[in-house]
Design a protein around this motif. Structure first.
Motif, short mmCIF file in Angstrom:
data_model
loop_
_atom_site.label_atom_id
_atom_site.label_comp_id
_atom_site.label_asym_id
_atom_site.label_seq_id
_atom_site.Cartn_x
_atom_site.Cartn_y
_atom_site.Cartn_z
N UNK A 58 43.91 39.91 39.53
CA UNK A 58 42.47 40.13 39.34
C UNK A 58 41.66 39.27 40.31
N UNK A 59 40.52 39.80 40.71
CA UNK A 59 39.64 39.06 41.61
C UNK A 59 38.23 39.06 41.01
N UNK A 60 37.59 37.90 41.04
CA UNK A 60 36.22 37.81 40.54
C UNK A 60 35.42 36.89 41.44
N UNK A 61 34.10 37.05 41.46
CA UNK A 61 33.23 36.16 42.24
C UNK A 61 33.36 34.75 41.66
N UNK A 62 33.23 33.71 42.50
CA UNK A 62 33.43 32.33 42.03
C UNK A 62 32.65 32.02 40.74
N UNK A 63 31.36 32.35 40.71
CA UNK A 63 30.54 32.01 39.54
C UNK A 63 31.02 32.77 38.30
N UNK A 64 31.36 34.05 38.45
CA UNK A 64 31.84 34.85 37.31
C UNK A 64 33.14 34.27 36.76
N UNK A 65 34.04 33.85 37.67
CA UNK A 65 35.32 33.29 37.24
C UNK A 65 35.11 32.00 36.45
N UNK A 66 34.14 31.17 36.90
CA UNK A 66 33.85 29.92 36.20
C UNK A 66 33.28 30.21 34.80
N UNK A 67 32.41 31.22 34.71
CA UNK A 67 31.85 31.60 33.41
C UNK A 67 32.98 32.02 32.47
N UNK A 68 33.89 32.87 32.97
CA UNK A 68 35.02 33.32 32.15
C UNK A 68 35.88 32.14 31.70
N UNK A 87 36.68 26.74 41.50
CA UNK A 87 36.45 28.19 41.55
C UNK A 87 37.39 28.84 42.56
N UNK A 88 37.69 30.13 42.36
CA UNK A 88 38.49 30.85 43.37
C UNK A 88 37.72 31.00 44.68
N UNK A 89 38.45 31.22 45.76
CA UNK A 89 37.81 31.44 47.06
C UNK A 89 38.60 32.50 47.82
N UNK A 90 38.40 32.57 49.13
CA UNK A 90 39.06 33.61 49.92
C UNK A 90 40.58 33.45 49.92
N UNK A 91 41.09 32.23 49.61
CA UNK A 91 42.52 31.98 49.70
C UNK A 91 43.26 32.13 48.38
N UNK A 92 42.58 31.89 47.28
CA UNK A 92 43.26 32.03 45.99
C UNK A 92 42.33 32.64 44.96
N UNK A 93 42.90 33.42 44.04
CA UNK A 93 42.07 34.17 43.11
C UNK A 93 41.94 33.54 41.73
N UNK A 94 42.81 32.57 41.39
CA UNK A 94 42.75 31.97 40.05
C UNK A 94 41.81 30.77 40.03
N UNK A 112 40.90 34.81 36.57
CA UNK A 112 39.48 34.82 36.95
C UNK A 112 38.65 35.78 36.09
N UNK A 113 39.28 36.72 35.37
CA UNK A 113 38.52 37.67 34.57
C UNK A 113 38.56 37.30 33.08
N UNK A 114 39.76 37.03 32.56
CA UNK A 114 39.85 36.73 31.13
C UNK A 114 39.59 35.25 30.86
N UNK A 115 39.82 34.39 31.84
CA UNK A 115 39.61 32.95 31.65
C UNK A 115 40.78 32.26 30.96
N UNK A 116 41.78 33.02 30.52
CA UNK A 116 42.94 32.44 29.84
C UNK A 116 43.97 31.97 30.86
N UNK A 117 44.84 31.00 30.50
CA UNK A 117 45.90 30.58 31.43
C UNK A 117 46.76 31.78 31.83
N UNK A 118 47.20 31.82 33.07
CA UNK A 118 47.96 32.97 33.56
C UNK A 118 49.36 32.97 32.95
N UNK A 119 50.01 34.16 32.96
CA UNK A 119 51.29 34.33 32.28
C UNK A 119 52.36 33.38 32.81
N UNK A 120 52.46 33.27 34.14
CA UNK A 120 53.53 32.46 34.74
C UNK A 120 53.02 31.03 34.88
#
Lengths: 503, 100
Positions: A58-68, A87-94, A112-120
């Motif tokens: 998933x990809x989200x804008x930096x501010x949206x990812x921080x809100x999530x 926040x995520x940037x051009x190099x990483x999405x989480x 970046x979308x759900x805000x929860x820790x990633x599976x792996x």
């Protein structure tokens, strides 16, 4: 060997500097090798993180990812003292997060979308970054040892320059298959070609750890009042104690929008939330570090309970800008892709210069006389460490693919896999004869690199993952001719070249 | 040849190297720390700027001291030189006093 010291002191400046260069390089050489290798890998920290979390697309804008991220943390942490989010940037999405809940601090990548820790669950590139200056030792010992090694490195670099007769000619000199001469040529070329980078990265590295290794300027200016120093350094950052009264966190999105306007439109970089859920909560927002070389070039603080802006600061003081620029030059977060590759190349050359220097120590002494017992051990330790560190790093990647996703303390298990593998290889290097150890362990490294790339999986087209796969395959490919040559050399009847033999 | 060279090292030569190593390590760090302290108190900038700039400059001093410790004409001269410079820096830093 021991005899060379006083003799060197009598023989004039250049010999003396060669002697000093050798010893300062040798004493913490293995630590320096580890630091340089992990530092070089850290250039691609974000891409390594991307490779190690293939399910997180998933990809989200930096501010949206921080809100999530703050929404998830608000619902799932208890009694936190702080959330530290990148926040995520051009190099990483989480979203990279360090936070505490019920007294325990954890570092996690958040979706970046759900805000929860990633599976792996993995530390990703953060492992190499931390290892680079903390060396898996408790605070402050890791940083102190890293500082000491860096100081030795700075002396080794300067003495290495003085020891040279013809610095320019050395760039273009390589005489292969001539024993000591070849190792020296290789060491010189690697050291000299990127010399400005080597000096820059060592000096700026020392500065990043200044509060640990040289706190005397701070002590002279501020005495024991370090808190005032830190608030002088970042006047836009508000620190205050929790009141103990509960209050929900105000919406983060408007704060981020205000901060972004304050930064002149630059994207959000980091967001620190102190005492969330308390009336004393503070939200500090920093701009993205990709915007300028200077690190932490300003900050805005908000009251976490009301959302009111408390303080804003844009750094313009020349002395502090100078410090931030030196700091930022080491971190290289500002760097566009081409510059990142130059950092990587420079780091790789420094790593190789250290490795060849360590090998040269024993090669040089063997050509003069049979090796002493200490140098025999050093020779084997070189085999173990110079192959063990990179094999451990690749084992970290392989463990990431092989360990089950639902495993408890999975991130720590990956780290353990890396450390135990590296330890086993060092032991193997000590036990095996170097003529067998070199081709065998270098072969293991090439095999491990190829395996990791295959597990990638090798057919991925995601740019970050593809970069890592290609680098792994590149290392494996580059090692093949070296291993073949080593293996052939083992068959020769006279492995040692003596000076006395006429050419 | 090697054995000959080995036999010629006496306590004198070992002491020579030991003293220079002392001057080049602890001595160099002492000079570096005191340089940072003196500059942090005397550079004409705001307090936090003086502290950061002083610290950065101090790192450049240490390798110079280390190298000089091994190039000085005698070990006592190396140790004395480092101690002398450190003493002057300490007096300067003490005289400047902690800025308000």
């Amino acid at each position: 060997m021991r005899g060379s010291a006083p003799a060197a002191l009598r023989d004039g400046a250049r010999q003396c500097m060669t002697w000093l260069h050798g010893w300062t390089g040798l004493l913490l050489g293995h630590v320096l090798f580890l630091m340089c290798l992990t530092g070089t890998l850290t250039v691609f920290k974000a891409e390594i993180g991307r490779w190690m979390r293939p399910e997180t697309t998933a990809i989200a804008a930096p501010a949206d990812a921080i809100v999530a991220a703050t929404r998830w943390l608000d619902e799932n942490t208890h009694g936190s003292a702080g959330w530290y989010l990148t926040a995520p940037d051009a190099h990483q999405n989480a979203v990279q997060a360090t936070y505490d809940s019920d007294g325990a601090y954890v570092t996690r990548a958040l979706d970046p979308v759900s805000g929860a820790p990633v599976a792996r669950e993995t530390l990703g590139g953060e492992f190499f970054y931390r290892l680079h200056f903390e060396l898996e030792l408790p605070y402050p010992w890791g940083r102190l040892l890293a500082s000491l090694a860096a100081m030795m490195m700075l002396v080794a670099l300067v003495t290495g320059i003085i020891a040279h007769k013809r610095i320019f000619k050395d760039i273009f000199t390589f005489r292969p298959a001539k024993g000591q001469r070849s190792w020296l040529d290789g060491h010189n070329a690697l050291g000299v070609l990127a010399l400005p980078f080597h000096i820059m990265i060592t000096f700026t590295g020392l500065v990043t750890l200044a509060s640990v290794n040289l706190p005397w300027g701070i002590a002279a200016g501020y005495g024991a009042d370090v808190t005032t120093m830190y608030s002088d350094l970042a006047p836009g950052s508000v620190t205050r104690a929790a009141t103990g009264e509960k209050a929900p966190l105000a919406p983060i999105a408007p704060m981020l929008a205000t901060a972004q306007r304050q930064f002149g439109g630059a994207p959000i970089g980091r967001v620190y939330v102190f005492n969330p859920g308390d009336t004393g909560a503070v939200v500090v927002v920093y701009p993205s570090e990709a915007q300028s070389i200077g690190y932490m070039s300003g900050e805005v603080s908000f009251d976490g309970a009301t959302g009111q802006m408390l303080k804003a600061w844009t750094e313009q003081r020349a002395g502090v800008r100078a410090y931030q620029t030196v700091y930022g030059l080491h971190m290289a977060r500002f760097a566009p892709d081409v510059t990142r590759w130059l950092y990587f190349l420079g780091g790789a050359m420094l790593t190789m210069a250290i490795a060849t220097g360590m090998v040269l120590w024993t090669v040089k002494r063997r050509e003069r006389a049979p090796l002493s017992i200490g140098n025999h051990m050093l020779e084997r330790l070189n085999v173990g460490v110079l192959t063990g560190v990179p094999i451990g790093a690749v084992a970290f990647l392989i463990a990431n693919r092989l360990l089950p996703l639902d495993m408890a303390a999975r991130a720590q298990a990956e780290v353990s896999a890396a450390l135990w593998t590296a330890g086993a290889v060092v032991l193997a290097g000590l036990l095996l004869r170097p003529t067998i150890g070199w081709p065998l362990l270098l072969g293991l490294l090439a095999l491990a690199c190829a395996c990791a790339a295959l597990l990638g999986p090798v057919w991925t087209i995601e740019p970050g993952m593809l970069t890592i796969n290609l680098m792994l395959l590149g290392v494996a490919g580059a090692l093949l001719p070296v291993i073949l040559r080593q293996a052939r050399r083992r068959d020769r009847t006279t492995p040692v070249r003596h000076r006395a033999v006429p050419a | 040849m090697t054995t000959g060279a080995r036999r010629s090292i006496g306590w004198r030569d070992r002491g020579n190297v030991a003293l220079r190593v002392l001057a080049g390590t602890l001595g160099a760090y002492l000079v570096m720390a005191l340089t940072a302290a003196l500059l942090a108190r005397t550079l004409p900038m705001s307090r936090v700027e003086a502290v950061t700039v002083a610290t950065m400059i101090a790192y450049l001093v240490a390798p110079a001291v280390t190298i000089w410790a091994f190039l000085a004409s005698g070990p006592w001269r190396a140790l004395g030189g480092v101690a002398g410079v450190a003493g002057l820096l300490a007096i300067g830093a003490w005289a400047a006093g902690q800025p308000a």
